[in-house]
Design an enzyme around this catalytic site. Sequence first.
Site, PDB file in Angstrom:
ATOM      1  N   ARG A 185       0.563   3.285   3.208  1.00  0.00           N
ATOM      2  CA  ARG A 185       0.204   2.398   4.326  1.00  0.00           C
ATOM      3  C   ARG A 185      -0.433   3.141   5.483  1.00  0.00           C
ATOM      4  NH1 ARG A 185       5.358   2.957   3.165  1.00  0.00           N
ATOM      5  NH2 ARG A 185       6.933   3.661   4.656  1.00  0.00           N
ATOM      6  N   GLU A 199      -0.975  -2.487 -11.477  1.00  0.00           N
ATOM      7  CA  GLU A 199      -1.960  -3.488 -11.047  1.00  0.00           C
ATOM      8  C   GLU A 199      -3.355  -2.879 -10.956  1.00  0.00           C
ATOM      9  OE1 GLU A 199       1.894  -4.485  -8.684  1.00  0.00           O
ATOM     10  OE2 GLU A 199       0.855  -2.695  -9.425  1.00  0.00           O
ATOM     11  N   HIS A 214      -3.733 -24.070  16.747  1.00  0.00           N
ATOM     12  CA  HIS A 214      -3.707 -25.396  16.128  1.00  0.00           C
ATOM     13  C   HIS A 214      -2.817 -25.401  14.889  1.00  0.00           C
ATOM     14  CE1 HIS A 214      -6.946 -27.079  18.658  1.00  0.00           C
ATOM     15  NE2 HIS A 214      -7.331 -25.811  18.716  1.00  0.00           N
ATOM     16  N   LYS A 265      -3.143   6.994  -6.216  1.00  0.00           N
ATOM     17  CA  LYS A 265      -2.727   8.389  -6.061  1.00  0.00           C
ATOM     18  C   LYS A 265      -2.328   8.992  -7.409  1.00  0.00           C
ATOM     19  CE  LYS A 265      -0.229   9.369  -2.431  1.00  0.00           C
ATOM     20  NZ  LYS A 265       0.912   9.566  -1.490  1.00  0.00           N
ATOM     21  N   LYS A 303       9.044  -3.419  -9.719  1.00  0.00           N
ATOM     22  CA  LYS A 303       8.124  -2.799 -10.680  1.00  0.00           C
ATOM     23  C   LYS A 303       8.849  -2.434 -11.968  1.00  0.00           C
ATOM     24  CE  LYS A 303       4.926  -0.629  -7.375  1.00  0.00           C
ATOM     25  NZ  LYS A 303       4.361   0.667  -6.921  1.00  0.00           N
TER      26      LYS A 303
END
Length: 545
Positions: free
Chosen positions: A266, A211, A382, A205, A510
């Site tokens: 999100r 990153e 499992h 944005k 950060k």
Amino acid sequence: MTPLNIPEWQSLDRHYSDIKFLSMREQFALDSSRFEHFSVYSGDLLLDYSKNRITQETMEKLFALADAVELKDWTKRMFNGELINHTEGRAVLHTALRNRSNEPVMVDGQDVMPQVNAVLEKMADFCATVHEGRWLGFTGKRMTDIVNIGIGGSDLGPAMICDALEPYAIDGLSVHFVSNVDGTDLSTTLEQLNPETTLFVVASKTFTTQETLTNAQSARNWFLKSGQQTDVAKHFVAVSTNAEEVSKFGINTDNMFEIWDWVGGRYSLWSAIGLPIALYVGFDNFSRLLDGGHQMDKHFRDQPLAQNIPAIMGLLGIWYINFFNAQTHAIVPYDHSLARFPSHMQQLDMESNGKFINRQGARISYKTGPVIWGTPGTNGQHAYFQLIHQGTQLIPVDFVLPVNSHYPDCDHQSILLANGLAQAEALMKGKTAEEVRAELVAGGLEGKALEALLPHKVFPGNRPSNVLLFPKLTPEMLGQLVALYEHKVFVQGVIWNINSFDQWGVELGKQLAKAILPDLRDDNDISTHDSSTTELIRLIRQLRQ
């Protein structure tokens, strides 16, 4: 305001004391219509919540709690574009991104729908140029690979959707997702690719996310080993609001797709952040995804609480987290295409409701935000289902079950469904000591050997679960499922009196990382840290030598 002081919460607390030992097995024996009483549809999507530790009185009290905290009013405020994300002064309008009815949605007196529709049209046009072979690379070749570079909401949601909708993929196109700043993530992706036929989508944005920009710059360096700087614009597009930085990177701002501050990360897969989805499965199928999300929006907004799937699921979560003291919640899709679904739900739920401060800025004294986890069934059976069945913690489970597979030639679906239904039934029923004894005797065991083994084979049961059942995992159904969980999280945030739409907890790490980064260079004096961090920095410097 604390919900603990609401009379409806206190009524639920008393009710919990009365029925906390309620046996679901006995309830099913007493009521042959329990499924009919505790199941609800939205279109083709069924929620069966009959395998929960509830009675009709429980649900009535939960609905009364929702009314007391004015859930319906908060829902209207969200859909109407009010600034309910008060700490950031923003509206919360992911619903506008999939507003297929195109009704006006006003923010600060302006209808946002023309902007939304313009970006969707731009996405559709761009996808057409790629799919029709009109978007060519620097050597005149068509694109064969799409690489999305983002992190968090710019990665998890789109990656999950692309995995889930792989049967709808455009022939001749592959999609890849790079998010981790660990160079392994990018390097192992790039080594599969040809720079002449690779298109990068850089999703940030602000176009300043460390990153994402680190990975994007390394991807550009890789590309420039084959192409020229002037060729970057043919192989990189951006999803951003920062035209200046996008241009500096070498991307033509005509190929920048806009997002807005009222789109939370999100919740952003419905926006231009969904560009890799539209490229991979086609814009028509992306539109079908939006259609499904809009269908769930209408269901959530318009249906009464007793027929409202997100409200019911949110309220059941409150019941277990705040009254039964559940710490975690498992989401188990019985469809390998949904392998990333629990990961997306982790961010959606835990980043939204992992808060200890209420909307008024006061510390809260009750639990919010469970740990969300899960993997596809039958793998989980499992692995961690032992804990769910016989562990000391109460762990509610959502079973997500598509009836029909996209791969009918590999006829495993009946086995898969049988396992999902069996797990839900086993969690509810358990197995008593008397049933285990009869089973062991029938198997020829007796005496001390029987008595020694018997307690290990008892299942307490009475473990709650929901079943979400639907005909097939189509784009529309996937849109419904994602929007359902978004609204469930919203319901819980309203009841807990927290802001589900900020994420300040992401920021501190950060900030500290930016301070530590220069200290990892050997020629710098180490700045002030705690003794542990300082010594770890020194050790890293030594090991690099």
